[in-house]
Write a protein that holds these residues in place. Structure first.
Motif, PDB file in Angstrom:
ATOM      1  N   LEU A 204      37.014 133.624  47.532  1.00  0.00           N
ATOM      2  CA  LEU A 204      36.786 132.325  47.412  1.00  0.00           C
ATOM      3  C   LEU A 204      35.272 132.298  47.820  1.00  0.00           C
ATOM      4  O   LEU A 204      34.206 131.677  47.701  1.00  0.00           O
ATOM      5  CB  LEU A 204      37.504 130.985  47.490  1.00  0.00           C
ATOM      6  N   ASP A 205      35.430 132.584  49.258  1.00  0.00           N
ATOM      7  CA  ASP A 205      33.817 132.949  50.164  1.00  0.00           C
ATOM      8  C   ASP A 205      32.823 133.353  49.737  1.00  0.00           C
ATOM      9  O   ASP A 205      32.084 132.900  49.174  1.00  0.00           O
ATOM     10  CB  ASP A 205      34.421 132.586  51.190  1.00  0.00           C
TER      11      ASP A 205
ATOM     12  N   LEU B  81      35.367 125.025  44.904  1.00  0.00           N
ATOM     13  CA  LEU B  81      36.346 125.939  45.556  1.00  0.00           C
ATOM     14  C   LEU B  81      38.073 125.443  46.106  1.00  0.00           C
ATOM     15  O   LEU B  81      38.417 124.936  46.586  1.00  0.00           O
ATOM     16  CB  LEU B  81      36.259 127.015  46.695  1.00  0.00           C
ATOM     17  N   LYS B  82      38.775 126.167  45.676  1.00  0.00           N
ATOM     18  CA  LYS B  82      40.297 125.372  45.293  1.00  0.00           C
ATOM     19  C   LYS B  82      41.506 126.975  45.345  1.00  0.00           C
ATOM     20  O   LYS B  82      41.212 127.629  44.656  1.00  0.00           O
ATOM     21  CB  LYS B  82      40.545 124.537  43.866  1.00  0.00           C
ATOM     22  N   TRP B  83      41.590 127.113  47.041  1.00  0.00           N
ATOM     23  CA  TRP B  83      43.217 127.861  47.039  1.00  0.00           C
ATOM     24  C   TRP B  83      44.315 127.295  46.570  1.00  0.00           C
ATOM     25  O   TRP B  83      44.237 125.954  46.718  1.00  0.00           O
ATOM     26  CB  TRP B  83      43.180 128.164  48.548  1.00  0.00           C
TER      27      TRP B  83
ATOM     28  N   SER C 131      37.466 133.756  41.537  1.00  0.00           N
ATOM     29  CA  SER C 131      36.568 134.443  42.856  1.00  0.00           C
ATOM     30  C   SER C 131      36.093 135.852  42.099  1.00  0.00           C
ATOM     31  O   SER C 131      35.748 137.108  43.188  1.00  0.00           O
ATOM     32  CB  SER C 131      37.139 134.357  43.816  1.00  0.00           C
TER      33      SER C 131
ATOM     34  N   SER D 191      41.729 130.112  43.249  1.00  0.00           N
ATOM     35  CA  SER D 191      42.262 131.401  43.522  1.00  0.00           C
ATOM     36  C   SER D 191      43.304 131.155  44.614  1.00  0.00           C
ATOM     37  O   SER D 191      42.882 130.289  46.033  1.00  0.00           O
ATOM     38  CB  SER D 191      41.149 132.105  44.145  1.00  0.00           C
ATOM     39  N   ASN D 192      43.396 132.550  44.991  1.00  0.00           N
ATOM     40  CA  ASN D 192      44.621 132.625  45.769  1.00  0.00           C
ATOM     41  C   ASN D 192      44.250 133.407  47.426  1.00  0.00           C
ATOM     42  O   ASN D 192      45.177 134.002  47.973  1.00  0.00           O
ATOM     43  CB  ASN D 192      46.298 133.163  45.395  1.00  0.00           C
ATOM     44  N   SER D 193      43.063 133.342  47.401  1.00  0.00           N
ATOM     45  CA  SER D 193      42.235 134.114  48.047  1.00  0.00           C
ATOM     46  C   SER D 193      40.954 134.165  49.100  1.00  0.00           C
ATOM     47  O   SER D 193      40.461 133.941  48.072  1.00  0.00           O
ATOM     48  CB  SER D 193      42.031 135.648  48.158  1.00  0.00           C
ATOM     49  N   GLN D 194      41.452 132.993  49.905  1.00  0.00           N
ATOM     50  CA  GLN D 194      40.275 132.113  50.827  1.00  0.00           C
ATOM     51  C   GLN D 194      39.014 133.131  50.163  1.00  0.00           C
ATOM     52  O   GLN D 194      37.502 132.691  50.928  1.00  0.00           O
ATOM     53  CB  GLN D 194      40.334 131.192  51.599  1.00  0.00           C
ATOM     54  N   GLU D 195      39.252 134.456  50.730  1.00  0.00           N
ATOM     55  CA  GLU D 195      38.317 135.175  51.396  1.00  0.00           C
ATOM     56  C   GLU D 195      37.302 135.410  50.236  1.00  0.00           C
ATOM     57  O   GLU D 195      35.746 135.522  49.919  1.00  0.00           O
ATOM     58  CB  GLU D 195      38.383 136.246  51.986  1.00  0.00           C
TER      59      GLU D 195
END
Length: 166
Positions: A38-39, A57-59, A10, A32-36
């Motif tokens: 990823l978006d 997308l996969k958190w 991301s 990624s460990n960041s949803q923001e």
């Protein structure tokens, strides 16, 4: 159409791998460990995705025990076959080694060494059985240039360099 799974996809080099693979027509799984982030990455990648290619997308916090197996299991459950594995997830801190940082050092070692090794074993076995697939391990110039303040980072990247060559 090939499917690429990109850890740490991301931002930074991972996002650039995603851009280039999207332009070549690959479907993508960005982890990624960041949803923001990823978006944000989705907003950037969707316009360059080829027709018929899928962006997922996969958190995931890959530094946790069992994370590699969980990611592999998720791909199997979703019936997603990975053709290209890009092991790019990483973390960095610049600091003299002190006892208070043991947990952060452990997380870096887990993320750079244990998780990447497990991902290569799990997805690599799938590729071996299909007789098709590619794995990219992202290391760093620090693998060959150990520097005070980033000793753990340098050591873990040296492992990735050696592991990849092996």
């Amino acid at each position: 159409m090939e499917t690429a799974l990109i850890t740490g996809g991301s931002s930074g080099m991972g996002l650039e791998y995603a851009r280039q693979l999207a332009k070549k027509g690959a479907s993508l799984i960005i982890v990624s460990n960041s949803q923001e982030q990823l978006d944000e990455a989705a907003g950037e990648l969707e316009p360059v995705m080829s027709e018929g290619a899928v962006l997922r997308l996969k958190w995931a916090d890959l530094s946790t025990i069992g994370a590699a197996q969980e990611l592999h299991d998720w791909c199997c459950t979703e019936d997603i076959m990975i053709d290209i594995l890009v092991c790019n997830a990483g973390m960095f801190f610049f600091k003299e080694l002190v006892p208070e940082d043991c947990r952060r050092a452990e997380r870096m070692i887990d993320l750079h060494i244990r998780v990447n090794t497990e991902l290569c074993i799990l997805f690599g076995n799938d590729m071996k059985l299909r007789k098709k697939g590619r794995i990219i391990l992202v290391s760093s110039m620090a693998a060959k240039l150990p520097v005070p303040g980033i000793s753990i980072y340098s050591a873990t990247k040296a492992y990735l360099l050696s592991f990849g060559k092996s």
